[in-house]
Design a protein around this motif. Structure first.
Motif, PDB file in Angstrom:
ATOM      1  N   PRO A   1       2.619   4.888   0.469  1.00 13.14           N
ATOM      2  CA  PRO A   1       2.484   3.807   1.447  1.00 13.14           C
ATOM      3  C   PRO A   1       1.776   2.559   0.923  1.00 13.14           C
ATOM      4  CG  PRO A   1       0.932   5.546   1.947  1.00 13.14           C
ATOM      5  CD  PRO A   1       1.782   6.048   0.816  1.00 13.14           C
ATOM      6  N   ASN A   2       1.292   2.583  -0.308  1.00 13.35           N
ATOM      7  CA  ASN A   2       0.738   1.362  -0.912  1.00 13.35           C
ATOM      8  C   ASN A   2       1.909   0.409  -1.164  1.00 13.35           C
ATOM      9  OD1 ASN A   2       0.170  -0.509  -3.064  1.00 13.35           O
ATOM     10  ND2 ASN A   2      -1.723   0.598  -3.432  1.00 13.35           N
ATOM     11  N   ALA A   3       1.996  -0.672  -0.367  1.00 13.25           N
ATOM     12  CA  ALA A   3       3.208  -1.507  -0.381  1.00 13.25           C
ATOM     13  C   ALA A   3       3.476  -2.172  -1.728  1.00 13.25           C
ATOM     14  CB  ALA A   3       3.137  -2.543   0.741  1.00 13.25           C
ATOM     15  N   PRO A   4       2.486  -2.791  -2.389  1.00 12.37           N
ATOM     16  CA  PRO A   4       2.816  -3.401  -3.692  1.00 12.37           C
ATOM     17  C   PRO A   4       3.310  -2.360  -4.710  1.00 12.37           C
ATOM     18  CG  PRO A   4       0.779  -4.329  -2.828  1.00 12.37           C
ATOM     19  CD  PRO A   4       1.129  -3.163  -1.942  1.00 12.37           C
TER      20      PRO A   4
ATOM     21  N   GLU B   1     -13.908   1.559  -9.524  1.00 11.33           N
ATOM     22  CA  GLU B   1     -12.597   2.191  -9.393  1.00 11.33           C
ATOM     23  C   GLU B   1     -12.768   3.699  -9.387  1.00 11.33           C
ATOM     24  OE1 GLU B   1      -9.481  -0.960 -11.445  1.00 11.33           O
ATOM     25  OE2 GLU B   1     -10.456   0.505 -12.739  1.00 11.33           O
ATOM     26  N   LEU B   2     -12.281   4.343  -8.331  1.00  9.42           N
ATOM     27  CA  LEU B   2     -12.331   5.794  -8.220  1.00  9.42           C
ATOM     28  C   LEU B   2     -10.892   6.279  -8.259  1.00  9.42           C
ATOM     29  CD1 LEU B   2     -13.734   8.452  -7.766  1.00  9.42           C
ATOM     30  CD2 LEU B   2     -13.894   7.906  -5.331  1.00  9.42           C
TER      31      LEU B   2
ATOM     32  N   LEU C   1      -4.824   6.782  -2.145  1.00  9.85           N
ATOM     33  CA  LEU C   1      -3.372   6.550  -2.129  1.00  9.85           C
ATOM     34  C   LEU C   1      -2.780   6.758  -3.515  1.00  9.85           C
ATOM     35  CD1 LEU C   1      -3.130   3.232  -0.045  1.00  9.85           C
ATOM     36  CD2 LEU C   1      -2.809   5.567   0.775  1.00  9.85           C
TER      37      LEU C   1
ATOM     38  N   TYR D   1      -8.892   5.648  -4.647  1.00 12.15           N
ATOM     39  CA  TYR D   1      -9.592   5.488  -3.373  1.00 12.15           C
ATOM     40  C   TYR D   1      -9.580   4.021  -2.980  1.00 12.15           C
ATOM     41  CZ  TYR D   1     -13.417   5.581   0.052  1.00 12.15           C
ATOM     42  OH  TYR D   1     -14.182   5.456   1.186  1.00 12.15           O
ATOM     43  N   ARG D   2      -9.168   3.732  -1.751  1.00 11.84           N
ATOM     44  CA  ARG D   2      -9.080   2.357  -1.252  1.00 11.84           C
ATOM     45  C   ARG D   2     -10.009   2.192  -0.068  1.00 11.84           C
ATOM     46  NH1 ARG D   2      -7.492  -0.997  -5.102  1.00 11.84           N
ATOM     47  NH2 ARG D   2      -5.398  -0.556  -5.902  1.00 11.84           N
ATOM     48  N   TYR D   3     -11.102   1.504  -0.294  1.00  2.35           N
ATOM     49  CA  TYR D   3     -12.168   1.405   0.704  1.00  2.35           C
ATOM     50  C   TYR D   3     -11.711   0.808   2.037  1.00  2.35           C
ATOM     51  CZ  TYR D   3     -16.685   0.215   2.736  1.00  2.35           C
ATOM     52  OH  TYR D   3     -17.750   0.092   3.579  1.00  2.35           O
ATOM     53  N   PRO D   4     -10.889  -0.295   2.063  1.00  2.00           N
ATOM     54  CA  PRO D   4     -10.500  -0.844   3.371  1.00  2.00           C
ATOM     55  C   PRO D   4      -9.770   0.172   4.252  1.00  2.00           C
ATOM     56  CG  PRO D   4     -10.075  -2.442   1.658  1.00  2.00           C
ATOM     57  CD  PRO D   4     -10.424  -1.146   0.957  1.00  2.00           C
ATOM     58  N   LEU D   5      -9.066   1.130   3.646  1.00  2.00           N
ATOM     59  CA  LEU D   5      -8.357   2.161   4.402  1.00  2.00           C
ATOM     60  C   LEU D   5      -9.149   3.456   4.494  1.00  2.00           C
ATOM     61  CD1 LEU D   5      -4.969   1.346   2.792  1.00  2.00           C
ATOM     62  CD2 LEU D   5      -5.241   1.540   5.274  1.00  2.00           C
ATOM     63  N   ARG D   6     -10.243   3.568   3.730  1.00  2.40           N
ATOM     64  CA  ARG D   6     -11.068   4.786   3.675  1.00  2.40           C
ATOM     65  C   ARG D   6     -10.224   6.007   3.288  1.00  2.40           C
ATOM     66  NH1 ARG D   6     -14.020   0.888   5.015  1.00  2.40           N
ATOM     67  NH2 ARG D   6     -15.902   1.114   6.290  1.00  2.40           N
ATOM     68  N   THR D   7      -9.310   5.802   2.345  1.00  2.00           N
ATOM     69  CA  THR D   7      -8.497   6.932   1.920  1.00  2.00           C
ATOM     70  C   THR D   7      -8.003   6.736   0.497  1.00  2.00           C
ATOM     71  OG1 THR D   7      -6.836   8.502   2.701  1.00  2.00           O
ATOM     72  CG2 THR D   7      -6.188   6.199   2.663  1.00  2.00           C
TER      73      THR D   7
END
Lengths: 197, 197
Positions: A176-179, A154-155, A85, A77-83
């Motif tokens: 879509p996580n670029a790194p 971390e979720l 990945l 879960y990535r909070y800045p994107l609210r989704t």
């Protein structure tokens, strides 16, 4: 024997005396992560203000390959994107750690993985217009999976998939996580040379 | 005819009612670019503060291919890293613009390029731990090169090289700008299918 765990350096940067832009003022903002707000004299003589994350912070990324030739991916879960990945193992390099030490630690914490065979991939800058961070990607081979211990903030869940399936998703744009995606692209040639892909 | 300029959407994000973390407070910081500083209730019940660039900002990237089958690359000075990097054309999507319109504008501004043949590549998130930005990469084919007009705060030079040379540099880790490198990796298959690489 060549040290396969060493990254080609990105530290041969422009010498300070040759910088085309000159720092006029620089202010550290009272936040975490560290941000600098500078006023800068540009190459053409004009001035601008520039907000950015300064050089120094590093992160490590790991493509974990099991003895069966599968890859260990995360759903995080990535909070800045609210989704949530699909990602490879990744985390910040702490003070006093090398990128390889951070890679060992993150592999253990995030997926419970242990490996003694590491290959460094080309390092990269995640967003050069905004951050001076440098990211250090690795392949970890023959990863044994033990218990994991993610941090409270971390979720994530772990998913082990065939390498061909991971690369099918990558090519389809489903990572879509670029790194993470760039790390997988840089790993592809080495995994092919070893007959794993 | 299929619309080759449309990106698969990343906007099917987790519905707000299903967010595993709950916003407790959110503060806009008085800087450009926009930053949010939130306090957040985590899935485990604990709390954390989170500084990040919120969703909404977009950028476009362009791999410009000339009628001779060469690629137009930039050397651009990047202040956060204090160095000059090899890059593809890139820039922010302005208010009221689509990613494709921004791609047209940046291609013209940065390298003087004009194209009528565009292919969308998979979009990506440059750094999901810190930013909600989404980047939209394209290939532009049959690019004619006219005069360029970089902004005052852009220090760049243009270099047209054979595609094979660009991909040799990419595989060697000599293109450490991650959004540029990822765009090139995503473009590779399409360039190969068209016999350009």
């Amino acid at each position: 024997m060549a040290d396969t765990t060493h990254h080609a350096s990105l530290e041969a940067l422009t010498p300070d005396a040759e910088q085309p832009w000159q720092v006029q003022t620089s202010r550290e903002l009272p936040f975490e992560p560290l941000l600098h707000l500078d006023t800068v004299r540009l190459h053409g003589g004009g001035h601008t203000s520039y907000l950015y994350r300064p050089r120094g912070e590093k992160a490590s990324l790991v493509v974990p390959i099991t003895p069966q030739g599968e890859i260990v991916l995360l759903q995080q879960y990535r909070y800045p994107l609210r989704t949530t990945l699909t990602e490879v193992v990744a985390g910040g390099v702490e003070v006093g750690e090398t990128p390889l030490e951070a890679a060992h630690r993150e592999l253990r914490e995030e997926v419970g993985g242990v490996s003694e065979e590491w290959l460094a991939l080309p390092c990269f800058c995640p967003q050069p217009s905004f951050t001076g961070q440098i990211f250090y990607p690795f392949i970890a081979l023959n990863v044994r999976l033990l218990d994991s211990a993610p941090e409270e903030s971390e979720l994530l869940s772990v998913q082990t998939v065939p390498l061909a399936e991971a690369y099918r998703r990558l090519d389809a744009g489903a990572i879509p996580n670029a790194p993470s995606a760039l790390t997988l692209f840089h790993a592809r040639g080495e995994l092919q040379r070893r007959g794993l892909l």
